[in-house]
Design a protein around this motif. Structure first.
Motif, mmCIF file in Angstrom:
data_model
loop_
_atom_site.group_PDB
_atom_site.id
_atom_site.type_symbol
_atom_site.label_atom_id
_atom_site.label_comp_id
_atom_site.label_asym_id
_atom_site.label_seq_id
_atom_site.Cartn_x
_atom_site.Cartn_y
_atom_site.Cartn_z
ATOM 1 N N LYS A 112 0.787 -1.379 -0.239
ATOM 2 C CA LYS A 112 0.093 0.042 -0.017
ATOM 3 C C LYS A 112 0.788 1.413 -0.149
ATOM 4 C CE LYS A 112 -2.302 -1.225 3.620
ATOM 5 N NZ LYS A 112 -3.308 -1.145 4.723
ATOM 6 N N ASP A 113 2.134 1.360 0.543
ATOM 7 C CA ASP A 113 2.782 2.575 0.788
ATOM 8 C C ASP A 113 3.997 2.471 -0.321
ATOM 9 O OD1 ASP A 113 4.127 0.239 1.828
ATOM 10 O OD2 ASP A 113 5.066 1.258 3.709
ATOM 11 N N HIS A 114 3.917 1.571 -1.145
ATOM 12 C CA HIS A 114 5.148 1.398 -2.365
ATOM 13 C C HIS A 114 6.393 1.254 -1.832
ATOM 14 C CE1 HIS A 114 1.482 1.791 -5.121
ATOM 15 N NE2 HIS A 114 1.246 2.806 -4.551
ATOM 16 N N SER A 115 6.541 0.868 -0.649
ATOM 17 C CA SER A 115 7.854 0.965 0.050
ATOM 18 C C SER A 115 8.736 -0.294 -0.488
ATOM 19 C CB SER A 115 7.790 1.039 1.489
ATOM 20 O OG SER A 115 7.086 -0.229 2.018
ATOM 21 N N LEU A 116 10.271 -0.387 -0.027
ATOM 22 C CA LEU A 116 10.860 -1.473 -0.496
ATOM 23 C C LEU A 116 10.552 -2.600 0.390
ATOM 24 C CD1 LEU A 116 14.515 0.133 -1.205
ATOM 25 C CD2 LEU A 116 13.115 -1.145 -2.695
ATOM 26 N N ALA A 117 10.383 -2.157 1.747
ATOM 27 C CA ALA A 117 9.878 -3.364 2.933
ATOM 28 C C ALA A 117 8.591 -4.011 2.461
ATOM 29 C CB ALA A 117 9.875 -2.479 3.999
ATOM 30 N N GLY A 118 7.572 -3.155 1.859
ATOM 31 C CA GLY A 118 6.396 -3.858 1.539
ATOM 32 C C GLY A 118 6.654 -5.019 0.498
ATOM 33 N N TRP A 119 7.653 -4.242 -0.487
ATOM 34 C CA TRP A 119 7.836 -5.491 -1.677
ATOM 35 C C TRP A 119 8.560 -6.566 -1.239
ATOM 36 C CZ3 TRP A 119 5.413 -5.964 -5.988
ATOM 37 C CH2 TRP A 119 4.755 -5.025 -6.513
ATOM 38 N N ARG A 120 9.714 -6.250 -0.329
ATOM 39 C CA ARG A 120 10.321 -7.366 0.091
ATOM 40 C C ARG A 120 9.416 -8.482 0.841
ATOM 41 N NH1 ARG A 120 13.358 -4.630 3.651
ATOM 42 N NH2 ARG A 120 14.805 -4.199 2.221
ATOM 43 N N ASN A 121 8.613 -7.949 1.631
ATOM 44 C CA ASN A 121 7.545 -8.939 2.096
ATOM 45 C C ASN A 121 6.619 -9.767 0.928
ATOM 46 O OD1 ASN A 121 7.971 -8.199 4.820
ATOM 47 N ND2 ASN A 121 6.446 -6.532 4.626
ATOM 48 N N VAL A 122 6.287 -9.156 -0.112
ATOM 49 C CA VAL A 122 5.719 -9.689 -1.305
ATOM 50 C C VAL A 122 6.740 -10.888 -1.706
ATOM 51 C CG1 VAL A 122 5.175 -9.419 -3.556
ATOM 52 C CG2 VAL A 122 4.238 -7.677 -1.801
ATOM 53 N N PHE A 123 7.990 -10.543 -1.800
ATOM 54 C CA PHE A 123 8.960 -11.527 -2.578
ATOM 55 C C PHE A 123 9.084 -12.662 -1.427
ATOM 56 C CE2 PHE A 123 10.041 -7.838 -5.095
ATOM 57 C CZ PHE A 123 9.589 -8.240 -6.390
ATOM 58 N N CYS A 124 9.247 -12.272 -0.169
ATOM 59 C CA CYS A 124 9.455 -13.451 0.734
ATOM 60 C C CYS A 124 8.534 -14.308 0.905
ATOM 61 C CB CYS A 124 10.102 -12.523 1.695
ATOM 62 S SG CYS A 124 11.770 -11.944 2.015
ATOM 63 N N LEU A 125 7.203 -13.795 0.795
ATOM 64 C CA LEU A 125 5.625 -14.601 1.105
ATOM 65 C C LEU A 125 5.991 -15.706 -0.061
ATOM 66 C CD1 LEU A 125 3.375 -15.173 2.210
ATOM 67 C CD2 LEU A 125 2.368 -13.373 0.943
ATOM 68 N N SER A 126 6.054 -15.158 -1.265
ATOM 69 C CA SER A 126 6.115 -15.838 -2.395
ATOM 70 C C SER A 126 7.059 -16.913 -2.270
ATOM 71 C CB SER A 126 6.319 -15.248 -3.770
ATOM 72 O OG SER A 126 5.214 -14.279 -3.784
ATOM 73 N N ALA A 127 8.294 -16.752 -1.856
ATOM 74 C CA ALA A 127 9.482 -17.612 -1.607
ATOM 75 C C ALA A 127 9.124 -18.751 -0.683
ATOM 76 C CB ALA A 127 10.785 -16.986 -1.376
ATOM 77 N N GLY A 128 8.473 -18.253 0.451
ATOM 78 C CA GLY A 128 8.025 -19.432 1.590
ATOM 79 C C GLY A 128 7.089 -20.317 1.186
ATOM 80 N N ILE A 129 6.012 -19.577 0.209
ATOM 81 C CA ILE A 129 5.082 -20.482 -0.193
ATOM 82 C C ILE A 129 5.472 -21.569 -1.422
ATOM 83 C CG2 ILE A 129 2.973 -20.364 -1.392
ATOM 84 C CD1 ILE A 129 2.079 -17.767 -0.209
ATOM 85 N N SER A 130 6.474 -21.157 -2.118
ATOM 86 C CA SER A 130 7.193 -21.892 -3.100
ATOM 87 C C SER A 130 7.830 -23.089 -2.352
ATOM 88 C CB SER A 130 7.886 -21.045 -3.859
ATOM 89 O OG SER A 130 8.428 -22.202 -5.080
ATOM 90 N N ALA A 131 8.761 -22.677 -1.586
ATOM 91 C CA ALA A 131 9.618 -23.671 -0.796
ATOM 92 C C ALA A 131 8.601 -24.590 0.062
ATOM 93 C CB ALA A 131 10.377 -22.921 0.267
ATOM 94 N N GLY A 132 7.289 -24.308 0.482
ATOM 95 C CA GLY A 132 6.442 -25.001 1.247
ATOM 96 C C GLY A 132 5.939 -26.057 0.096
ATOM 97 N N GLY A 133 5.632 -25.560 -0.970
ATOM 98 C CA GLY A 133 4.885 -26.741 -1.962
ATOM 99 C C GLY A 133 6.132 -27.643 -2.311
ATOM 100 N N ALA A 134 7.205 -27.469 -2.447
ATOM 101 C CA ALA A 134 8.668 -28.295 -2.673
ATOM 102 C C ALA A 134 8.791 -29.424 -1.622
ATOM 103 C CB ALA A 134 9.814 -27.628 -2.760
ATOM 104 N N ILE A 135 8.494 -28.880 -0.431
ATOM 105 C CA ILE A 135 8.526 -29.844 0.750
ATOM 106 C C ILE A 135 7.404 -30.796 0.726
ATOM 107 C CG2 ILE A 135 8.280 -30.211 3.228
ATOM 108 C CD1 ILE A 135 9.842 -27.400 3.428
ATOM 109 N N VAL A 136 6.108 -30.301 0.282
ATOM 110 C CA VAL A 136 4.974 -31.178 0.335
ATOM 111 C C VAL A 136 4.923 -32.306 -0.631
ATOM 112 C CG1 VAL A 136 2.555 -31.356 -0.328
ATOM 113 C CG2 VAL A 136 3.479 -29.470 1.375
ATOM 114 N N PHE A 137 5.624 -31.832 -1.942
ATOM 115 C CA PHE A 137 5.853 -32.693 -2.917
ATOM 116 C C PHE A 137 6.918 -34.084 -2.691
ATOM 117 C CE2 PHE A 137 6.865 -34.413 -7.053
ATOM 118 C CZ PHE A 137 5.584 -34.871 -7.471
#
Length: 517
Positions: A461-486
């Motif tokens: 919402k604030d278009h900050s670097l921290a906000g986008w860092r959270n977006v990329f880290c969240l996507s990375a965590g979810i992707s890693a979780g999918g690898a573990i499940v499979f």
């Protein structure tokens, strides 16, 4: 490629070592004499036709995303993102403050005053229809054959695309309905592809044939994104939809002339190739009839492993697909022309790696170095974990456009290896019901396309670097979780509920030790 005991590769009775043993036993006879060359073969021609078909399909899907910039009157819509946000990162020589202005259009080309919420609804309308036809399309393709559904889906979507300028002139509600109908038609294409390969792809060639055909999506996106921008600038945005729709109609003509549902009905296939495909696939390559084992499917752990892993992988994919231009605009300050090229670049890498991964996967199986389960897990881990690491690197690349673009491209490129992993695993565990399973997994896999952009908007919402860092880290965590499940629950073995009745009885008899193996 029949085995000495009379079973094909797919119809071999289940045994206790099915998850760890190589795909083929040593009893295979006369392999060199029985395998016809792939070059100019009917199965290779089918893969090439599918490749160009999915290139067209993806062009039809993404054309509005780029054309929307030219369709909207920038003077009456919301101001540029760059001009309304505090620059946490400095605007360097590669960007400017006019990045979001509407490109000039030729005289007589209409433009519309659609606000951002309206644009978002129009861009998302496709997925409303896309979700509806996944499972029915896979079910019907598995029963009747996939060629009519794949060809008909592309033809219907292409024909509707030709009406886009008219629908836009009538109003946003008409365009929303049209895009939803396009998604409705396109939703059957990928399940139909899987149903066709269940009848056409020999087990030792599945990876390369299916990754080649499916990679057309990445290639189509790579070509369509910059080409659409060029057409908009040169001929006006309506020409985008006329050209893309016309290309889809032309491809459909060749599809119905050159393609057959199965090897036995193909008029130009050689007798040698026809026998090779039919014998290697066995009974599991036939139609599944009207009834499907719904309860065993619901209770199947390997199927749920595919569903969860694909949802996790698609979260990152749809996050980049929908939000990457915004990130490049509000944080990196790239202009629209740079955005078009840089948004397309990762798809080129993903296309190349998906094709290469298919060849490598089949090579591992042919040489009996690994089981199907091991191959699918290795390529899934590679295609989900490594991209997750690169996404984290993007989050910490700060204001460096070079680093951010490099890590984004590496993430999508390496992610292409999952094409030989979880994304074709449906045909491994249930060849007979592959189309239905792809419809199911694709339905769940489309949900992140709806949810991920909403979450991204909330975090940035604030278009900050921290906000986008959270977006990329969240996507990375979810992707890693999918690898573990499979890794924990995935399988490459044909499930008992997916076998023909006679094979199930044979498997149970062998387990009881009544027939020596």
């Amino acid at each position: 490629m029949a085995l000495q005991n009379g079973y094909s590769i797919n119809s071999t009775p289940l045994d206790e070592s099915g998850d760890t043993s190589p795909l083929l036993k040593k009893e295979v006879v006369d392999v060199d004499d029985s395998v016809p060359p792939q070059c100019c073969s009917a199965r290779c021609n089918l893969a090439i036709m599918m490749f160009f078909g999915f290139s067209v399909v993806y062009g039809l899907r993404v054309n509005l995303s780029v054309a929307m910039v030219a369709m909207v009157n920038g003077t009456n819509s919301q101001p540029s993102l760059n001009s309304s946000v505090g620059h946490e990162c400095p605007v360097s020589s590669h960007g400017n403050n006019n990045s979001s202005q509407t490109p000039d259009q030729p005289d007589g080309i209409p433009q519309y005053s659609w606000d951002s919420p309206t644009q978002g609804l129009l861009l998302g309308a496709f997925f409303f229809g896309y979700l509806v036809t996944q499972i029915p399309g896979g079910y019907l393709a598995g029963h009747f054959g996939g060629s009519i559904f794949l060809g008909g889906g592309v033809l219907g979507t292409a024909a509707l695309t030709l009406l886009t300028p008219l629908a836009a002139q009538l109003g946003p509600y008409w365009l929303f309905g049209l895009r939803a109908l396009e998604g409705f038609g396109e939703g059957v294409t990928f399940p139909a592809m899987m149903a066709m390969w269940a009848r056409w792809a020999p087990p030792l060639e599945r990876s390369r044939l299916m990754t080649l055909s499916g990679s057309g999506a990445n290639f189509g996106a790579f070509v369509a994104l910059p080409l659409t921008g060029f057409i908009c600038h040169s001929l006006g945005w309506p020409a985008v939809f006329y050209i893309c729709g016309g290309a889809g109609c032309i491809w459909t003509v060749f599809w119905f002339i050159l393609v057959s549902d199965q090897p036995g009905t193909h008029p130009r296939i050689s007798t040698r190739e026809k026998h090779y495909i039919i014998n290697s696939i066995g009974k599991d390559g036939g139609a599944h009839g009207w009834s499907v084992p719904l309860l065993p499917m619901v209770l199947s752990v390997p199927l749920w492993a595919i569903i969860v892993s694909q949802m996790c992988a698609n979260w990152g994919y749809y996050t980049l697909l929908t939000s990457l231009p915004t990130y490049m605009d509000t944080v990196l300050h790239f202009d629209l022309r740079q955005n078009a090229f840089l948004s397309a670049l990762p798809y080129l890498g993903g296309w190349a790696f998906s094709v290469i991964s298919g060849v490598v996967a089949d090579s591992l199986l042919e040489k009996e170095l690994l089981s199907v389960t091991a191959v699918r897990k290795i390529f899934t881990i590679t295609g989900l974990l490594l991209p997750a690491a690169f996404l984290v690197a993007v989050g910490y690349s700060g204001c460096s456009g070079v680093l951010a673009v490099t890590f984004l491209t590496l993430s999508t490129t390496v992610g292409g290896t999952s094409a030989a992993g979880v994304f074709i695993n449906q045909i491994d565990i249930a060849p007979r019901y592959a189309g239905v399973l792809l419809g199911i997994t694709n339905t769940f896999g489309t949900i992140p396309g709806v949810v991920a952009p909403i979450v991204t908007g909330y975090l940035t919402k604030d278009h900050s670097l921290a906000g986008w860092r959270n977006v990329f880290c969240l996507s990375a965590g979810i992707s890693a979780g999918g690898a573990i499940v499979f890794t924990l629950f995935g399988s490459g073995k044909v499930q008992k509920w997916a076998l023909a009745e006679e094979d199930q009885e044979q498997a149970e008899t062998e387990r009881d030790g009544l027939i020596p193996t």
